[in-house]
Design a protein around this motif. Structure first.
Motif, PDB file in Angstrom:
ATOM      1  N   LYS A  62      -1.472   9.919   0.534  1.00  0.00           N
ATOM      2  CA  LYS A  62      -0.496   8.857   0.274  1.00  0.00           C
ATOM      3  C   LYS A  62      -0.912   8.027  -0.931  1.00  0.00           C
ATOM      4  CE  LYS A  62       2.114   5.164   2.545  1.00  0.00           C
ATOM      5  NZ  LYS A  62       2.463   4.521   3.830  1.00  0.00           N
ATOM      6  N   ARG A  63       0.059   7.754  -1.783  1.00  0.00           N
ATOM      7  CA  ARG A  63      -0.167   6.902  -2.960  1.00  0.00           C
ATOM      8  C   ARG A  63       0.559   5.577  -2.757  1.00  0.00           C
ATOM      9  NH1 ARG A  63      -2.221   9.987  -7.229  1.00  0.00           N
ATOM     10  NH2 ARG A  63      -2.245  12.233  -6.777  1.00  0.00           N
ATOM     11  N   TYR A  64      -0.090   4.496  -3.197  1.00  0.00           N
ATOM     12  CA  TYR A  64       0.439   3.153  -3.004  1.00  0.00           C
ATOM     13  C   TYR A  64       0.838   2.522  -4.335  1.00  0.00           C
ATOM     14  CZ  TYR A  64      -1.677   3.716   1.608  1.00  0.00           C
ATOM     15  OH  TYR A  64      -2.014   4.182   2.860  1.00  0.00           O
ATOM     16  N   GLU A  65       1.677   1.504  -4.245  1.00  0.00           N
ATOM     17  CA  GLU A  65       2.198   0.862  -5.450  1.00  0.00           C
ATOM     18  C   GLU A  65       1.098   0.199  -6.275  1.00  0.00           C
ATOM     19  OE1 GLU A  65       5.312  -1.818  -4.435  1.00  0.00           O
ATOM     20  OE2 GLU A  65       6.718  -0.239  -3.829  1.00  0.00           O
ATOM     21  N   ASP A  66       0.000  -0.207  -5.625  1.00  0.00           N
ATOM     22  CA  ASP A  66      -1.080  -0.867  -6.374  1.00  0.00           C
ATOM     23  C   ASP A  66      -2.014   0.131  -7.047  1.00  0.00           C
ATOM     24  OD1 ASP A  66      -2.442   0.176  -4.225  1.00  0.00           O
ATOM     25  OD2 ASP A  66      -3.354  -1.702  -3.570  1.00  0.00           O
TER      26      ASP A  66
END
Length: 211
Positions: free
Chosen positions: A120-124
């Protein structure tokens, strides 16, 4: 079994572990790495949290951590002897088998684990690998290995503002090793194993060319 939902629930769980500071007790400090534990709510054992800052961009650190067959993790992580893809569920969710070698001077026999793993990749800019135990028809328990069970566990690579060549790495281990191991063996194994994990990861990141 809804593998996709199980993997996404695991990512939510790790995010809670990352932000919830309550109840953690430090059990080891070494080389800017802090290992803590608290009783697990998932099984009759502990959940362990490691936090450390590594010299290397998030891209380099992730290259060493990402869960893929023939990836770098098998080469540097002493606790990963083999990593197999059993089924690709979706673009970011896969069912995998991990084989671990014997440990603790042979007291802990070789194990294998079958997990649903979500990347999973996050906006930050953070990126995580999230794993939890599942059953899969292609991989029943096998002779020669004790079947272990990972409860929500994984790693989160977090960029550090103003420090493009450093990465904060959270690691969570919450594993039922199975078998009839003395509790004292299990409780001493994880903190030392996690300290080695960070040390070996740092060496692997240092050996990579710039990404």
């Amino acid at each position: 079994m809804d593998y996709e939902q199980r993997a996404r629930d695991t990512a939510d769980c790790l995010l809670r572990y990352r932000t919830d500071e309550a109840g953690w007790k430090v059990c080891r400090r070494s080389n800017n790495v802090v290992v803590s534990w608290r009783p697990s709510t998932e099984f009759p054992g502990n959940v362990y949290k490691g936090v450390g800052v590594l010299n290397g961009s998030p891209a380099k650190v992730w290259e060493c951590l990402k869960p893929e067959p023939n990836g770098l993790r098998v080469k540097w992580d002493d606790n990963v002897k083999k990593f197999q893809l059993l089924e690709q569920i979706s673009e970011d969710v896969a069912i995998c088998r991990t084989v671990t070698p014997s440990a603790a001077m042979g007291i802990i026999a070789p194990r294998d684990f079958v997990d649903a793993i979500l990347v999973k990749r996050y906006e930050d800019g953070a990126i995580s690998s999230n794993a939890t135990n599942v059953t899969h028809p292609s991989c029943p328990p096998q002779s020669g290995y004790v079947r272990g069970f990972n409860h929500p566990c994984g790693c989160i690579c977090v960029p550090i503002s103003g420090e493009p060549n450093k990465t904060q790495v959270f690691s969570f281990f919450q594993t039922d090793l199975g078998g009839l191991l003395p509790r004292s063996v299990v409780d001493s194994f994880f903190p030392s194993s996690m300290a080695d994990f960070y040390s070996n990861l740092a060496k692997s990141v240092k050996s990579l060319k710039d990404l």
